[in-house]
Write an enzyme that holds these catalytic residues in place. Structure first.
Site, mmCIF file in Angstrom:
data_model
loop_
_atom_site.group_PDB
_atom_site.id
_atom_site.type_symbol
_atom_site.label_atom_id
_atom_site.label_comp_id
_atom_site.label_asym_id
_atom_site.label_seq_id
_atom_site.Cartn_x
_atom_site.Cartn_y
_atom_site.Cartn_z
ATOM 1 N N GLN A 89 0.821 -1.202 0.000
ATOM 2 C CA GLN A 89 0.000 0.000 0.000
ATOM 3 C C GLN A 89 0.859 1.257 0.000
ATOM 4 O OE1 GLN A 89 -3.182 0.537 -0.246
ATOM 5 N NE2 GLN A 89 -3.301 2.689 0.339
ATOM 6 N N GLU A 90 1.939 1.258 0.769
ATOM 7 C CA GLU A 90 2.746 2.460 0.916
ATOM 8 C C GLU A 90 3.553 2.791 -0.327
ATOM 9 O OE1 GLU A 90 2.669 4.660 3.376
ATOM 10 O OE2 GLU A 90 1.027 3.458 4.160
ATOM 11 N N SER A 91 4.094 1.784 -1.009
ATOM 12 C CA SER A 91 5.031 2.078 -2.105
ATOM 13 C C SER A 91 4.841 1.257 -3.360
ATOM 14 C CB SER A 91 6.463 1.849 -1.606
ATOM 15 O OG SER A 91 6.669 0.465 -1.337
#
Length: 370
Positions: A89-91
């Protein structure tokens, strides 16, 4: 009093159906006092069991980073599926990722946070960033541990909330802050963890709707051919009363059904009919399959019942026909499906404090929509 309670419960189900369909992309147009809903888009789930009993998809951690993720999960004390889902989700697993606000690398560390947890490494190196992520999440978890007590499920949610909103916000409300972004972030991570990074569709800690044993048997989807259109949980729709902002089931729809009769609604497992909520076309039943928890099911908005009080249905037997019967007026055809914990009265109804999120349970039982 019983009649009044039934009417009230039916109205609740109807409002929640409207709320769910609005959020699922179904526009609402007012015609007098009647809500007219038009089905325009469906979404499908990704975690499902094939007819041969194998998973439709298998968990994949890219770039050979599986051992790094597993080690970070052990450091953080979080499920591997949650850690993998959060990094994705973050990267998007991109070592060189940069955000507009300055977050860096696969774990999206801000420079100040990296200085505390990076141990002098390179935030753009997964070899350095993923272990640092494990240390950071362990620190966040420690800060919210006292709020969760012995509830491991709640602890995962609070840790994710601390990451998204800050541990101070969690401490202030002594739980998950009621921020739409934070609530949706937690749901996204837990759903992705279950959908993409488990071998058996089991909900990770934090995404478990019920903390008991689900049994060994598999179920079948309650609406064959249906697609997922709206999930369980908090809504933020202007104009609805506070109680109606909570959607206490999931909505599944047959594509193209419009406002007419939809598909056949069937028993996911062996059940017995225990009551009805006629104003919203609901059949209430309890699980009586040997070895399975005695969940109660609500099959709502049916245009037709094919069952009577006390009937025993085997897995796959017809409950009724998907429809649009609702106390609030005209709604697009769909099945609003609820699950209640085994402790619920047999004559279950919405907001009886026993509602569970059906999605992770259906997924783990191999009965999620294709």
């Amino acid at each position: 009093m019983a009649d009044e309670e039934t009417k009230g419960s039916g109205a609740m189900v109807a409002v929640l159906a409207v709320v769910g369909l609005v959020l699922a992309g179904l526009p609402v147009a007012g015609v007098g006092a009647v809500a007219v809903l038009t089905q325009t888009e469906e979404r499908t789930g990704t975690c499902s069991i094939t007819d041969t009993g194998t998973l439709a998809s298998t968990p994949t951690i890219p770039n050979g980073w599986g051992p790094l993720v597993e080690a970070a999960a052990e450091t953080a004390g979080l499920p591997v599926s949650v850690v993998a889902a959060q990094l994705k989700q973050e990267s998007g697993w991109n070592e060189g990722a940069r955000s507009p606000v300055g977050a860096q690398g696969v774990a999206q560390f801000m420079p100040g946070t990296w200085a505390m947890y990076g141990d002098g490494g390179d935030p753009f190196s997964a070899e350095d960033a993923i272990p640092a992520y494990g240390r950071y999440m362990a620190a966040l978890k420690e800060q919210v541990q006292s709020l969760a007590g012995d509830d491991a499920d709640l602890l995962v949610k609070l840790t994710l909330a601390a990451y998204n909103a800050g541990p101070g916000a969690v401490q202030n409300v002594k739980g998950v802050p009621p921020f739409t972004e934070t609530v949706q972030y937690i749901e996204k991570i837990l759903n992705t963890g279950q959908n993409e990074f488990t071998t058996d569709c089991a909900a990770p800690a934090g995404g478990v709707a019920w903390d008991g044993d689900l049994g060994d048997g598999e179920w079948t989807t309650p609406l064959p051919g249906g697609v997922f259109t709206s999930g369980y949980g908090h809504r933020g729709i202007a104009g609805l009363p506070a109680w109606a902002q909570e959607h206490v089931g999931v909505d599944i729809s047959t594509p193209g059904a419009g406002y007419g009769d939809g598909g056949q609604v069937i028993a996911p497992t062996k059940i017995q009919v225990t009551s009805f909520l006629p104003v919203d076309g609901c059949v209430i039943a309890k699980v009586i399959e040997e070895g399975e928890p005695a969940f109660k099911f609500g099959f709502c908005h049916l245009n037709r019942y094919d069952v009577q009080m006390g009937d025993v249905l085997e897995r796959g037997d017809i409950v009724g026909i998907e429809g649009n019967r609702a106390g609030l007026g005209r709604v697009a055809t769909h099945l609003h499906f609820e699950i209640y914990s085994p402790e619920s009265p047999d004559a279950a109804y919405p907001y009886n404090n026993f509602n569970l999120d059906p999605e992770p349970i259906l997924k783990e039982k191999g009965a999620w929509v294709k």
